[in-house]
Design a protein around this motif. Structure first.
Motif, PDB file in Angstrom:
ATOM      1  N   SER A   1       2.699  -2.233  -6.114  1.00 45.47           N
ATOM      2  CA  SER A   1       1.748  -1.282  -6.672  1.00 45.47           C
ATOM      3  C   SER A   1       2.437   0.074  -6.795  1.00 45.47           C
ATOM      4  CB  SER A   1       0.524  -1.189  -5.760  1.00 45.47           C
ATOM      5  OG  SER A   1      -0.404  -0.295  -6.317  1.00 45.47           O
TER       6      SER A   1
ATOM      7  N   ALA B   1       3.058  -0.598   2.303  1.00 48.43           N
ATOM      8  CA  ALA B   1       2.926  -2.037   2.063  1.00 48.43           C
ATOM      9  C   ALA B   1       2.541  -2.298   0.611  1.00 48.43           C
ATOM     10  CB  ALA B   1       1.893  -2.634   3.008  1.00 48.43           C
ATOM     11  N   ALA B   2       1.599  -1.507   0.083  1.00 53.79           N
ATOM     12  CA  ALA B   2       1.179  -1.683  -1.305  1.00 53.79           C
ATOM     13  C   ALA B   2       2.353  -1.417  -2.252  1.00 53.79           C
ATOM     14  CB  ALA B   2       0.011  -0.754  -1.630  1.00 53.79           C
TER      15      ALA B   2
ATOM     16  N   LEU C   1       1.292   3.097   6.407  1.00 52.32           N
ATOM     17  CA  LEU C   1       1.423   1.634   6.442  1.00 52.32           C
ATOM     18  C   LEU C   1       0.816   1.014   5.192  1.00 52.32           C
ATOM     19  CD1 LEU C   1       1.854  -1.184   7.765  1.00 52.32           C
ATOM     20  CD2 LEU C   1      -0.277  -0.827   8.985  1.00 52.32           C
ATOM     21  N   PHE C   2      -0.400   1.444   4.852  1.00 44.91           N
ATOM     22  CA  PHE C   2      -1.072   0.847   3.695  1.00 44.91           C
ATOM     23  C   PHE C   2      -0.331   1.174   2.401  1.00 44.91           C
ATOM     24  CE2 PHE C   2      -4.024   0.670   0.197  1.00 44.91           C
ATOM     25  CZ  PHE C   2      -4.701  -0.513   0.430  1.00 44.91           C
TER      26      PHE C   2
ATOM     27  N   LEU D   1       4.799  -4.241  -2.223  1.00 45.61           N
ATOM     28  CA  LEU D   1       4.250  -5.419  -2.895  1.00 45.61           C
ATOM     29  C   LEU D   1       4.067  -5.196  -4.394  1.00 45.61           C
ATOM     30  CD1 LEU D   1       1.706  -6.490  -0.173  1.00 45.61           C
ATOM     31  CD2 LEU D   1       3.702  -7.774  -0.902  1.00 45.61           C
TER      32      LEU D   1
ATOM     33  N   ALA E   1      -1.704  -5.377   1.652  1.00 45.93           N
ATOM     34  CA  ALA E   1      -1.507  -4.141   2.415  1.00 45.93           C
ATOM     35  C   ALA E   1      -2.681  -3.958   3.376  1.00 45.93           C
ATOM     36  CB  ALA E   1      -1.394  -2.947   1.471  1.00 45.93           C
ATOM     37  N   GLY E   2      -3.887  -4.276   2.900  1.00 42.46           N
ATOM     38  CA  GLY E   2      -5.073  -4.163   3.741  1.00 42.46           C
ATOM     39  C   GLY E   2      -5.023  -5.118   4.928  1.00 42.46           C
TER      40      GLY E   2
ATOM     41  N   MET F   1      -2.302  -6.218   6.410  1.00 41.89           N
ATOM     42  CA  MET F   1      -1.340  -5.657   7.367  1.00 41.89           C
ATOM     43  C   MET F   1      -1.998  -4.510   8.148  1.00 41.89           C
ATOM     44  SD  MET F   1       1.661  -7.207   6.906  1.00 41.89           S
ATOM     45  CE  MET F   1       3.121  -6.254   7.211  1.00 41.89           C
ATOM     46  N   PHE F   2      -2.718  -3.674   7.403  1.00 42.17           N
ATOM     47  CA  PHE F   2      -3.357  -2.500   7.984  1.00 42.17           C
ATOM     48  C   PHE F   2      -4.360  -2.904   9.071  1.00 42.17           C
ATOM     49  CE2 PHE F   2      -6.941   0.457   7.942  1.00 42.17           C
ATOM     50  CZ  PHE F   2      -6.323   1.686   8.083  1.00 42.17           C
TER      51      PHE F   2
ATOM     52  N   LEU G   1       8.629  -5.124   3.906  1.00 41.73           N
ATOM     53  CA  LEU G   1       7.267  -5.120   4.433  1.00 41.73           C
ATOM     54  C   LEU G   1       7.289  -5.063   5.958  1.00 41.73           C
ATOM     55  CD1 LEU G   1       4.451  -5.235   3.216  1.00 41.73           C
ATOM     56  CD2 LEU G   1       4.448  -7.693   3.534  1.00 41.73           C
TER      57      LEU G   1
ATOM     58  N   LEU H   1       3.327 -11.830   5.149  1.00 38.88           N
ATOM     59  CA  LEU H   1       4.770 -11.867   4.921  1.00 38.88           C
ATOM     60  C   LEU H   1       5.150 -13.051   4.034  1.00 38.88           C
ATOM     61  CD1 LEU H   1       6.139 -11.029   8.504  1.00 38.88           C
ATOM     62  CD2 LEU H   1       6.079  -9.516   6.527  1.00 38.88           C
TER      63      LEU H   1
ATOM     64  N   ASP I   1      -2.753   5.112  -5.203  1.00 36.61           N
ATOM     65  CA  ASP I   1      -2.347   4.425  -3.973  1.00 36.61           C
ATOM     66  C   ASP I   1      -2.452   5.313  -2.732  1.00 36.61           C
ATOM     67  OD1 ASP I   1      -1.938   2.370  -5.639  1.00 36.61           O
ATOM     68  OD2 ASP I   1       0.234   2.240  -5.404  1.00 36.61           O
TER      69      ASP I   1
ATOM     70  N   LEU J   1       4.918 -13.898  -3.974  1.00 40.48           N
ATOM     71  CA  LEU J   1       3.712 -13.370  -4.626  1.00 40.48           C
ATOM     72  C   LEU J   1       3.649 -13.801  -6.086  1.00 40.48           C
ATOM     73  CD1 LEU J   1       1.214 -11.755  -4.118  1.00 40.48           C
ATOM     74  CD2 LEU J   1       2.417  -9.704  -4.798  1.00 40.48           C
TER      75      LEU J   1
ATOM     76  N   PRO K   1      -1.502  -6.361  -4.233  1.00 42.30           N
ATOM     77  CA  PRO K   1      -0.823  -5.438  -3.298  1.00 42.30           C
ATOM     78  C   PRO K   1      -1.807  -4.782  -2.337  1.00 42.30           C
ATOM     79  CG  PRO K   1       0.020  -5.120  -5.505  1.00 42.30           C
ATOM     80  CD  PRO K   1      -1.137  -6.076  -5.631  1.00 42.30           C
ATOM     81  N   TYR K   2      -2.984  -4.381  -2.833  1.00 45.45           N
ATOM     82  CA  TYR K   2      -3.978  -3.756  -1.956  1.00 45.45           C
ATOM     83  C   TYR K   2      -4.478  -4.756  -0.921  1.00 45.45           C
ATOM     84  CZ  TYR K   2      -4.265   0.229  -5.114  1.00 45.45           C
ATOM     85  OH  TYR K   2      -3.987   1.325  -5.866  1.00 45.45           O
TER      86      TYR K   2
END
Lengths: 503, 180
Positions: free
Chosen positions: B142, B136-137, B132-133, B140, A393-394, A396-397, B109, A220, B148, A226, A389-390
């Motif tokens: 993407s 979130a991507a 979720l992935f 952020l 996101a990863g 968080m995942f 997010l 977060l 994706d 970022l 971003p990946y």
């Protein structure tokens, strides 16, 4: 010699094919996750914890040992190739390592770091083998007041020794202690801060607090700021060292453990202080003073060996006293508790197979680390280019996976998010995260020891200070607390010079 | 509480006051700590002590100490902030502190994460995890509308299989796994 036979038994456990496999998987996963930018060893360990849930304790901890060392090594790779270390122990590695990488000597920097980790780890673990049973024997006799005193020392040290602002350290500690209070009181069954929720009466799992503060809080916080673009990582080839480099690095490698191991064992925040001391020492002893700041290989070799040895030192107090001195050790302690195992002086008697298997697998893990990571370095370097971003996101995942796996309830995900938001606020306002984690994990234990001590003394507060050991520890606590004033009285010395070098 | 006395510059025009508050937003943290302290204290003091108490120290003692300490720290931190002290925001590999914070991204997010928490029990992990992935991507930055979701689906499905079937850590399969 008793510990040597036990260690041999431990190797018997660690060297079965299946356990070597777990150790290798742990090292690879730990390095892969630890190398990712923004993920320090503590977050790597917390995120990978659920992977071990389905295994039996011995296999789980063998894998864990691999994750631990892999994560630490991964962190130094990141700081050498990317320069902006996310984690305090790797700050020093970046100071000389990154200039080396920039001037095309990245392979040598990585090799110096890897071998440094190996040597520091091996020497540190040997010291662990020699010392841990001794400490455990001594610790069997210490009572509740002594334990309480040690825990108070841990609280005070972690808030006062590190970080720039004590008051913010204490705020963080208190947040942790408050989270630790949630649930049923272990002695009376009284509900505390549960607000009638049945789920909360089991308490908030430490893993959820750790993942929330480290992973969600970080994701977060990064989301708010970022960086676009960024410097980009420096590509490297296969790490190697020539004769000239070896001549310059072997002494720093061997000096590292001397500084690192004792600092790791005491609650002074783990590797940050000893790596810095090692850096200063090597700089003073170096014959190539002109290279410092531009990429002196001693400045990578010494601190990395120190960091690795301090990790082994951390295990001494974690295994024998149940006292975590770093964030990684705190998460590890939580992992032990997950299996219903309480580290402490009796651990070596009650679970000899597990402890010695774990210690033996530290050796196995380090050998694997060296064998796997040197050739794989270019691959790890590629991981640094993962799109941000990946990456987040990863995080968080996998944080969601880890929190859900604790007890299989969606409610934990809500709690995780709330703790993540606390972690975000802490990062925004400069509250260190470590005191909170230590508070959550040691708070309930400290309360139990205190109440037990007072029970024995029938409520008289003298029951907390009735042993020479406890009195000594409180004297140290008083000294740490009074240090800022004491220092003012002393003539101004090197401390300032050091503070400047740091920047 | 000292926390409430944060308006010594009442006379300032509205904009000046707003920027003063923005500059001292850390006071919000002090307020939060104070509220937490009051909460802990109230909880400790309203505990009924019917419970068979073992030993001289009951379950209220530690919460009382923690609550008072929270109030104390809140007060000291307020004093520190008003004297110009500032918590240093954490730096990191991907953190750029020179640009203003984008709280909208953070909010979205958190929203995506909340969505997963709500959905996991209904549609199962493979679907909620993928959302979720991807979500979130997307938040952020993407925006690849083919790659994706594909990565998200593959990651989520692989994680499900590895955890649920290989590692023995159960995750809810949901209706999707019922069909397959």
């Amino acid at each position: 010699m008793d510990s040597l036979t036990s260690l041999m038994d431990g190797f018997g456990t660690a060297l079965t094919p299946i356990n070597i496999l777990w150790a290798a998987v742990g090292v690879l996963l730990g390095t892969a996750i630890g190398v990712l930018p923004g993920i320090g060893p503590a977050m790597a360990v917390a995120l990978l914890l659920p992977v071990t849930y389905g295994l039996d304790p011995t296999a789980a901890f063998i894998m864990f040992a691999g994750i631990y060392y892999g994560g630490m090594f991964g962190g130094s790779t990141t700081s050498i190739l990317l320069n902006t270390p996310g984690e305090s122990a790797a700050v020093v590695a970046a100071m000389e390592g990154n200039p080396m990488a920039k001037s095309g000597r990245g392979s040598q920097a990585l090799a110096a770091a890897a071998v440094g980790h190996f040597i520091g780890g091996i020497i540190g673990t040997c010291l662990l083998v020699a010392l841990a049973p001794v400490v455990a024997d001594l610790a069997v006799d210490i009572g509740a007041p002594d334990y309480f005193a040690i825990m108070v020392l841990a609280f005070i040290a972690v808030t006062s020794v590190l970080g720039k602002s004590r008051i913010r350290g204490f705020a963080s500690l208190l947040i942790g202690l408050t989270l630790g209070l949630v649930g049923m009181d272990q002695m009376t069954g009284q509900q505390r801060l549960t607000f009638g929720s049945l789920h909360l009466s089991d308490g908030i799992d430490v893993i959820i607090v750790a993942v929330g503060l480290f992973a969600i809080g970080e994701a977060l916080w990064v989301a708010a700021h970022l960086k676009s673009g960024g410097d980009g990582a420096i590509p490297v080839g296969r790490p190697w060292l020539d004769k000239k480099d070896l001549k310059r690095t072997w002494k720093p490698w061997l000096r590292g453990p001397v500084i690192g191991f004792p600092f790791g064992a005491i609650p002074a925040g783990g590797a940050e202080i000893p790596t810095f001391l090692s850096y200063v020492t090597e700089k003073r002893l170096s014959k190539h003073k002109d290279e410092w700041g531009k990429g002196a290989i001693e400045g990578v070799a010494g601190p990395e060996s120190t960091a690795s040895a301090s990790a082994a030192g951390t295990l001494v107090s974690m295994l024998t006293l149940g006292l975590p001195t770093t964030a990684v050790a705190a998460v590890m302690l939580a992992a032990f508790q997950q299996y219903g195992i309480q580290p402490g002086p009796l651990l070596f008697e009650r679970e000899p197979d597990l402890v010695w298997g774990l210690i033996a697998s530290l050796f196995v893990g380090m050998v694997l680390l060296l064998v796997l990571n040197l050739p794989l370095a270019p691959v790890w370097a590629k991981l640094l280019r993962i799109p941000r971003p990946y990456l987040y996101a990863g995080i968080m995942f996998f944080a969601a996976v880890g929190a859900y796996a604790v007890s299989g309830e969606a409610l934990d995900l809500f709690i995780l998010l709330i703790i993540g938001l606390i972690g975000l606020a802490m990062r925004r306002y400069g509250l260190p995260v470590l005191p909170a984690v230590i508070g959550v994990i040691l708070g309930p234990a400290a309360e139990n020891q205190m109440r037990r001590a007072l029970q024995i003394s029938d409520g008289s507060l003298t029951g907390l200070v009735n042993s020479p050991f406890a009195v000594t520890v409180y004297a140290i606590v008083a000294l740490i607390l009074a240090w800022p004033w004491v220092r003012k009285l002393l003539p101004a010395r090197r401390t300032e010079e050091r503070a400047e070098e740091r920047v | 509480m000292t926390t409430l006395t944060k308006a010594p510059e009442d006379a300032l025009p509205p904009e000046g006051r707003r920027s003063w508050l923005k500059e001292h937003s850390e006071l919000g943290l002090c307020a939060l700590l104070a509220v937490l302290g009051i909460l802990v204290l109230t909880d400790a003091l309203t505990m009924d002590d019917h419970f068979a108490q073992r030993g001289p120290v009951g379950p209220q003692a530690v919460p009382t100490v923690v609550g008072i300490a929270l109030l104390l720290v809140a007060a000291l931190l307020t004093a520190d902030v008003l004297r110009g002290g500032k918590g240093e925001a954490e730096t990191g590999e991907d953190v750029d502190l020179d640009t203003p914070a984008e709280w909208r991204t953070v909010l979205m997010l958190a929203g995506v994460f909340l969505g997963n928490a709500v959905l996991i029990g209904i549609v199962g992990f493979p679907i909620s995890g993928a959302l979720l992935f991807w979500g979130a991507a997307y938040v952020l930055g993407s925006r690849n509308l083919t790659r994706d979701p594909l990565i998200a689906a593959a990651l989520s499905l692989a994680t499900y299989v590895v955890f649920n079937n290989l590692l023995g850590v159960p995750l809810p399969g949901g209706p999707l796994m019922g069909v397959l």
